[in-house]
Design a protein around this motif. Structure first.
Motif, short mmCIF file in Angstrom:
data_model
loop_
_atom_site.label_atom_id
_atom_site.label_comp_id
_atom_site.label_asym_id
_atom_site.label_seq_id
_atom_site.Cartn_x
_atom_site.Cartn_y
_atom_site.Cartn_z
N ALA A 30 0.84 -1.20 0.00
CA ALA A 30 0.00 0.00 0.00
C ALA A 30 0.88 1.26 0.00
CB ALA A 30 -0.93 0.01 1.20
N VAL A 31 0.30 2.37 -0.43
CA VAL A 31 1.03 3.64 -0.46
C VAL A 31 0.23 4.68 0.31
CG1 VAL A 31 1.91 5.50 -1.91
CG2 VAL A 31 2.10 3.13 -2.69
N VAL A 32 0.88 5.28 1.29
CA VAL A 32 0.31 6.40 2.04
C VAL A 32 0.92 7.67 1.46
CG1 VAL A 32 0.00 7.47 4.29
CG2 VAL A 32 0.05 4.97 4.09
N GLY A 33 0.12 8.46 0.77
CA GLY A 33 0.64 9.64 0.09
C GLY A 33 1.20 10.68 1.02
N ALA A 34 2.01 11.56 0.48
CA ALA A 34 2.63 12.63 1.25
C ALA A 34 1.59 13.43 2.01
CB ALA A 34 3.43 13.54 0.33
N ASP B 292 -2.18 -2.95 -1.34
CA ASP B 292 -2.19 -2.39 -2.70
C ASP B 292 -3.02 -1.13 -2.85
OD1 ASP B 292 -0.54 -4.49 -3.96
OD2 ASP B 292 -2.25 -5.78 -3.50
N VAL B 293 -3.65 -0.64 -1.78
CA VAL B 293 -4.40 0.61 -1.85
C VAL B 293 -3.41 1.78 -1.95
CG1 VAL B 293 -5.86 2.20 -0.54
CG2 VAL B 293 -6.45 -0.22 -0.68
N ILE B 294 -3.73 2.74 -2.78
CA ILE B 294 -2.88 3.92 -2.94
C ILE B 294 -3.66 5.16 -2.52
CG2 ILE B 294 -1.59 5.35 -4.56
CD1 ILE B 294 -1.12 2.87 -6.25
N LEU B 295 -3.19 5.83 -1.48
CA LEU B 295 -3.78 7.09 -1.05
C LEU B 295 -2.98 8.23 -1.67
CD1 LEU B 295 -4.39 6.47 2.77
CD2 LEU B 295 -6.02 6.22 0.89
N PRO B 296 -3.62 9.16 -2.36
CA PRO B 296 -2.89 10.27 -2.99
C PRO B 296 -2.37 11.23 -1.93
CG PRO B 296 -5.23 10.63 -3.18
CD PRO B 296 -5.08 9.26 -2.59
N PRO B 297 -1.41 12.07 -2.29
CA PRO B 297 -0.95 13.08 -1.34
C PRO B 297 -2.11 13.91 -0.79
CG PRO B 297 0.49 13.01 -3.25
CD PRO B 297 -0.66 12.10 -3.55
N HIS B 298 -2.09 14.15 0.51
CA HIS B 298 -3.13 14.92 1.21
C HIS B 298 -4.51 14.22 1.10
CE1 HIS B 298 -0.45 18.43 1.59
NE2 HIS B 298 -0.06 18.11 0.36
N GLY B 299 -4.53 12.94 0.80
CA GLY B 299 -5.80 12.24 0.57
C GLY B 299 -6.62 12.01 1.81
#
Length: 357
Positions: free
Chosen positions: A326-330, A343-350
């Motif tokens: 998974a990705v924790v956005g900036a 595998d979930v992707i959180l966008p920056p400031h999401g």
């Protein structure tokens, strides 16, 4: 030394509540302070002098045998017994009976982290000529557990369900010593609970059930928070284990992991193989699985970062489970028991919890 005692470990149930991290590995195999959780229990069994251990499992048994093999590398003789159907604690013990030959058998729930003196528990069992002896621990708030009162001679008096007004602070710690002959009295081929059926039945029949009470380290590893805190206690040496892949301290740094200058990592954090931690990151009491990455200025507290996952620049991850890859956005903020699926992707400031300023 307990070389005349055999051990049974009940492992492999589907009960892990870390489902966002892994949908395949049973809880006793989750990495904990750098090795599968079960390795810590097996190291304690070996240190006590026990040589022969039977693992009773009904779920993904091949996972255990593939990792531990015949046990020779641990100084143990391991045998694996598979249940055709889930049999509960009592049924699981009965299912391995034909593989046991010792007069006294130590039995462990495979998802408990404990530091009790196993020799002392067996000593209580033999001194009191007990049919079964239970390791009991005192907890600050016993309302969340069933209580086990004992008399002045250490004889167990009752098994009580959870109550708002518990008569004692003693609870079942998930470690027992059985007289071998008692195991044969457990019904075969059906689910049996030792807490609800076996132990109360023995009391009703007039058997001697003893309690060994101490204040040893103890933690039920049934929740993500317990897994995180238990792992940190192992890394810091608060919880005993001979299976740690390195010295105890504020951080357990595994092969290939890199911490950039200016990053602060402490509180019993495990940094897995190949993990990359950027400058200015602050990580306290966390578990970073193999291949994870933490970018500059990120804050991680009492959290799990799954294998191959990434925490972006300036993000804050507190009391959270981040699944594999998974990705924790900036600048994202995750907290309060949140679980992020693999595998979930959180966008920056999401995701934010704090107000904008």
């Amino acid at each position: 030394m307990l070389d005349d005692v055999e051990a049974v470990v009940l492992v492999g149930g589907k009960g892990t509540r870390l489902r966002p991290l892994t949908l395949s590995a049973p809880k006793p195999m989750l990495p904990t302070a750098g090795v599968p959780f079960l390795a810590h229990l097996l190291s304690r069994i070996r240190a006590a002098g026990v040589r022969r251990v039977v693992l009773g499992t009904s779920y993904l048994a091949e996972t255990f045998s593939a990792y531990f093999g015949d046990g020779a590398a641990l100084g143990l003789e391991l045998r694996y017994v598979v249940e055709d159907q889930p049999l509960g604690t009592g049924g699981g013990i009965r299912n391995v009976a034909e593989h046991l030959t010792a007069a006294d058998v130590l039995v462990f729930n495979g998802d408990v982290l404990c530091g009790t003196d196993l020799g002392a528990v067996v000593g209580t069992h033999r001194r009191t000529a007990a049919d079964v002896t239970l390791h009991l621990v005192r907890v600050q708030d016993p309302r969340a557990y069933g209580c086990v009162p004992t008399d002045a001679d250490g004889r167990v008096l009752d098994f009580l369900e959870k109550t708002d007004d518990p008569p004692t602070d003693q609870i079942n710690a998930g470690c027992y010593v059985f007289r071998r002959s008692v195991i044969d009295t457990i019904p075969q081929g059906r689910p049996v609970s030792v807490e609800r059926e076996t132990f109360p039945g023995l009391l009703a029949a007039g058997a001697r059930v003893s309690g060994h009470v101490d204040n040893a380290y103890w933690r039920d590893m049934g929740t993500p928070a317990d897994l995180i805190h238990g792992s940190a206690d192992l890394v810091r040496g608060v919880a005993p284990s001979a299976a740690l892949p390195g010295p105890t301290g504020e951080v357990m740094l595994l092969e290939g992991a890199k911490i950039a200058e200016g990053a602060l990592v402490f509180g019993g954090t495990t940094v897995g193989r190949g993990v990359q931690i950027g400058a200015g990151a602050r990580i306290e009491g966390a578990m970073l699985f193999d291949g994870a990455a933490v970018d500059e200025g990120a804050i991680i507290e009492h959290a799990v970062i799954g294998a191959g996952a990434r925490v972006g620049q300036g993000a804050s991850v507190v009391d959270t489970v981040v699944g594999d890859r998974a990705v924790v956005g900036a600048q994202c903020e995750l907290r309060g028991g949140l679980r992020l699926w693999p595998d979930v992707i959180l966008p920056p400031h999401g995701v934010r919890f704090s107000p904008d300023v």
